[in-house]
Design a protein around this motif. Structure first.
Motif, short mmCIF file in Angstrom:
data_model
loop_
_atom_site.label_atom_id
_atom_site.label_comp_id
_atom_site.label_asym_id
_atom_site.label_seq_id
_atom_site.Cartn_x
_atom_site.Cartn_y
_atom_site.Cartn_z
N ARG A 79 0.84 -1.21 0.00
CA ARG A 79 0.00 0.00 0.00
C ARG A 79 0.87 1.25 0.00
O ARG A 79 0.55 2.23 -0.69
N GLN A 80 1.98 1.24 0.75
CA GLN A 80 2.88 2.39 0.80
C GLN A 80 3.51 2.64 -0.57
O GLN A 80 3.66 3.78 -1.01
N ILE A 81 3.89 1.56 -1.26
CA ILE A 81 4.47 1.69 -2.60
C ILE A 81 3.44 2.29 -3.56
O ILE A 81 3.75 3.18 -4.38
N GLU A 82 2.21 1.83 -3.46
CA GLU A 82 1.14 2.33 -4.33
C GLU A 82 0.90 3.82 -4.10
O GLU A 82 0.80 4.61 -5.06
N LEU A 83 0.82 4.21 -2.83
CA LEU A 83 0.59 5.63 -2.50
C LEU A 83 1.75 6.50 -2.97
O LEU A 83 1.56 7.60 -3.48
N PHE A 84 2.99 5.99 -2.78
CA PHE A 84 4.17 6.76 -3.20
C PHE A 84 4.18 6.97 -4.71
O PHE A 84 4.45 8.08 -5.20
N THR A 85 3.87 5.93 -5.46
CA THR A 85 3.89 6.01 -6.91
C THR A 85 2.84 6.99 -7.44
O THR A 85 3.12 7.82 -8.32
N LYS A 86 1.64 6.93 -6.87
CA LYS A 86 0.58 7.84 -7.30
C LYS A 86 0.90 9.28 -6.92
O LYS A 86 0.63 10.22 -7.69
N GLY A 87 1.48 9.46 -5.72
CA GLY A 87 1.86 10.79 -5.29
C GLY A 87 2.95 11.38 -6.14
O GLY A 87 2.96 12.58 -6.45
N LEU A 88 3.91 10.53 -6.56
CA LEU A 88 5.00 10.99 -7.41
C LEU A 88 4.48 11.44 -8.77
O LEU A 88 4.88 12.49 -9.28
N ALA A 89 3.54 10.65 -9.32
CA ALA A 89 2.96 11.03 -10.62
C ALA A 89 2.21 12.35 -10.51
O ALA A 89 2.28 13.20 -11.41
N LYS A 90 1.51 12.53 -9.39
CA LYS A 90 0.76 13.78 -9.18
C LYS A 90 1.70 14.97 -9.13
O LYS A 90 1.42 16.04 -9.70
N LYS A 91 2.83 14.80 -8.45
CA LYS A 91 3.80 15.90 -8.34
C LYS A 91 4.43 16.20 -9.69
O LYS A 91 4.71 17.36 -10.02
N LEU A 92 4.69 15.16 -10.48
CA LEU A 92 5.31 15.36 -11.79
C LEU A 92 4.42 16.18 -12.73
O LEU A 92 4.91 16.95 -13.54
N PHE A 93 3.09 15.98 -12.58
CA PHE A 93 2.17 16.69 -13.47
C PHE A 93 1.64 18.00 -12.87
O PHE A 93 0.90 18.73 -13.52
N LYS A 94 2.04 18.30 -11.64
CA LYS A 94 1.56 19.51 -10.98
C LYS A 94 2.00 20.76 -11.74
O LYS A 94 1.20 21.67 -11.98
N ARG A 95 3.26 20.81 -12.15
CA ARG A 95 3.78 21.99 -12.86
C ARG A 95 3.12 22.15 -14.23
O ARG A 95 2.69 23.27 -14.58
N PRO A 96 3.03 21.10 -15.06
CA PRO A 96 2.34 21.27 -16.35
C PRO A 96 0.90 21.75 -16.20
O PRO A 96 0.45 22.60 -16.99
N ILE A 97 0.19 21.23 -15.21
CA ILE A 97 -1.20 21.64 -15.00
C ILE A 97 -1.26 23.11 -14.58
O ILE A 97 -2.11 23.88 -15.04
N HIS A 98 -0.35 23.50 -13.70
CA HIS A 98 -0.29 24.91 -13.26
C HIS A 98 -0.03 25.83 -14.45
O HIS A 98 -0.67 26.88 -14.59
N GLU A 99 0.90 25.43 -15.33
CA GLU A 99 1.24 26.25 -16.49
C GLU A 99 0.09 26.31 -17.49
O GLU A 99 -0.13 27.33 -18.15
#
Length: 429
Positions: free
Chosen positions: A375-395
């Motif tokens: 479960r920790q691995i799953e949460l980390f992976t989803k959180g990482l993807a969210k952070k990676l796309f945070k900047r493009p979405i903001h722009e």
């Protein structure tokens, strides 16, 4: 696609022109049927009050849509273009949005901050929604304008003193007579404006008030509510002319309810008679004002009384304008971001698809780990993807607010292969 307002209002259009473009109930229904067939109008709301006849619309092509709305007025009301062309008000984009907010808040009314317009504004929007003439853009615009208007009334107290046209009419009469309490008043019509006028007259101590209406039952209902109000048969209204000192008329009749020829043979030429016509179209033949000892006042003339309240409301109006500027910017940012919303949604689906696919393979190789670790691995992976796309979405949002949404959406679609994402699909935010 852009927002446009086309119409005629009290600021530059005289009453005889405004009344020629006032929508009756049956006309409004026909107008909606006609405008829904327009080629360049996607959404629209008709706002028709005693001070304005305006259409707020979303146009596919701004110039062609504007021409379509102007031609609609001319054709629908059988007007001569040369007689109305100079009176048309046309506003686009940000100016149109600000105008809608100002109308809802009462800042564009004959009397700043008047109460009645907000109800009329909401009713106009609801009427349009029921006929499926609006969609996400105008629904959002009108709901935000109503919310802002309520905030303005709450925070600035701009409408602390009632300043409806009916109230102004009574205040106008009060200036004409030293002793208003002893005067006899005939009120023609039983709508909201008439009720407000009656309540103001009673408040000022007027003892004899009579009401007449084409439908007698409605007049009787009014007299039941107010003990000091008597009922007169509509056919007997001219018989009251020699008896009363004041007449206030506010009906929805499409023609004069006091006509020159009958009036001339019925009134007492030796007695002062004050008539206030607050209807649109007008209830009283303007030529009646030429008769001896008769003073007739119409909507536009009530502005002199309204001006007395202007100074007291200037500061409140300034505060209201600041609130409107801020809330208009919020709406305009949302509107300008419409092209990027589907792309942002597409990016979310794209990242989710990648995460789910990679997680499925990874977790299948880590079956020896406990459920908590997985479960920790799953949460980390989803959180990482969210952070990676945070900047493009903001722009993307920033680009939308800067009115570059179409360009950035196109580039993002190509970069990430979001070929199914459409600027016309799933618009929201």
């Amino acid at each position: 696609m852009d927002i446009v307002v086309v119409g005629l209002n009290h600021k530059k259009t005289p009453i005889h022109v405004r009344e020629s473009v006032s929508f009756s109930e049956s006309q409004r229904e026909k107008a909606y049927e006609s405008l829904k067939k327009a080629h360049y109008i996607k959404e629209f709301v008709i706002i028709s009050t005693c001070n304005r006849s305006e259409i707020v619309a979303v146009a596919k092509d701004i110039e062609k849509g504007t021409d379509e709305l102007k031609n609609f007025y001319i054709d629908f009301f059988n007007l001569k273009e040369k007689n109305v062309a100079s009176y048309f008000m046309t506003l686009y984009s940000d100016d149109a949005v600000k105008h809608v907010f100002n109308v809802a808040a009462g800042l564009d009314s004959l009397v700043i901050g008047e109460d009645q317009i907000l109800g009329q504004f909401r009713n106009a929007h609801e009427y349009s929604r029921e006929r499926k003439a609006t969609d996400k853009v105008l629904n959002k615009l009108f709901l935000e304008a109503v919310t802002t208007a309520k905030k303005i009334k709450r925070e600035t107290q701009i409408s602390e003193k009632s300043l409806s046209i009916s109230t102004i009419a009574v205040k106008f009469i009060e200036k004409k007579f030293e002793d208003l309490q002893s005067k006899k008043v005939l009120v023609i019509g039983v709508g909201k404006m008439s009720r407000i006028a009656i309540e103001n007259l009673i408040y000022r101590g007027v003892e004899e008030i009579f009401v007449t209406n084409r439908t007698k039952g409605h007049a009787t209902d009014l007299s039941t509510r107010y003990e000091k109000v008597g009922v007169v048969d509509f056919k007997d209204r001219y018989k009251m002319l020699p008896y009363v000192d004041i007449i206030i008329s506010s009906t929805s009749a499409p023609h004069y309810v006091l006509k020159k020829d009958i009036f001339k043979d019925s009134y007492n030429a030796d007695k002062q008679l004050c008539i206030i016509d607050i209807a649109l179209p007008r209830d009283v033949d303007p030529q009646i004002n030429d008769f001896q000892n008769v003073s007739l006042y119409e909507l536009d003339e009530l502005k002199s009384v309204a001006d007395e309240n202007f100074k007291a409301r200037v500061e409140a109006a300034k505060m209201a304008s600041q609130i409107i500027i801020e809330d208009c910017i919020k709406f305009e940012n949302w509107y300008n971001c419409l092209p990027v919303f589907p792309i942002i949604k597409g990016l979310g689906e794209y990242s989710q698809e990648i995460v789910n696919r990679e997680l499925e393979g990874l977790l299948s190789r880590l079956e020896h780990l406990g459920e908590k670790d997985l479960r920790q691995i799953e949460l980390f992976t989803k959180g990482l993807a969210k952070k990676l796309f945070k900047r493009p979405i903001h722009e993307l949002k920033r680009a939308g607010e800067d009115r570059q949404g179409e360009l950035y959406s196109k580039v993002t679609k190509e970069l990430f292969g979001l070929m199914d994402a459409s600027c016309k699909k799933d618009i929201g935010g």
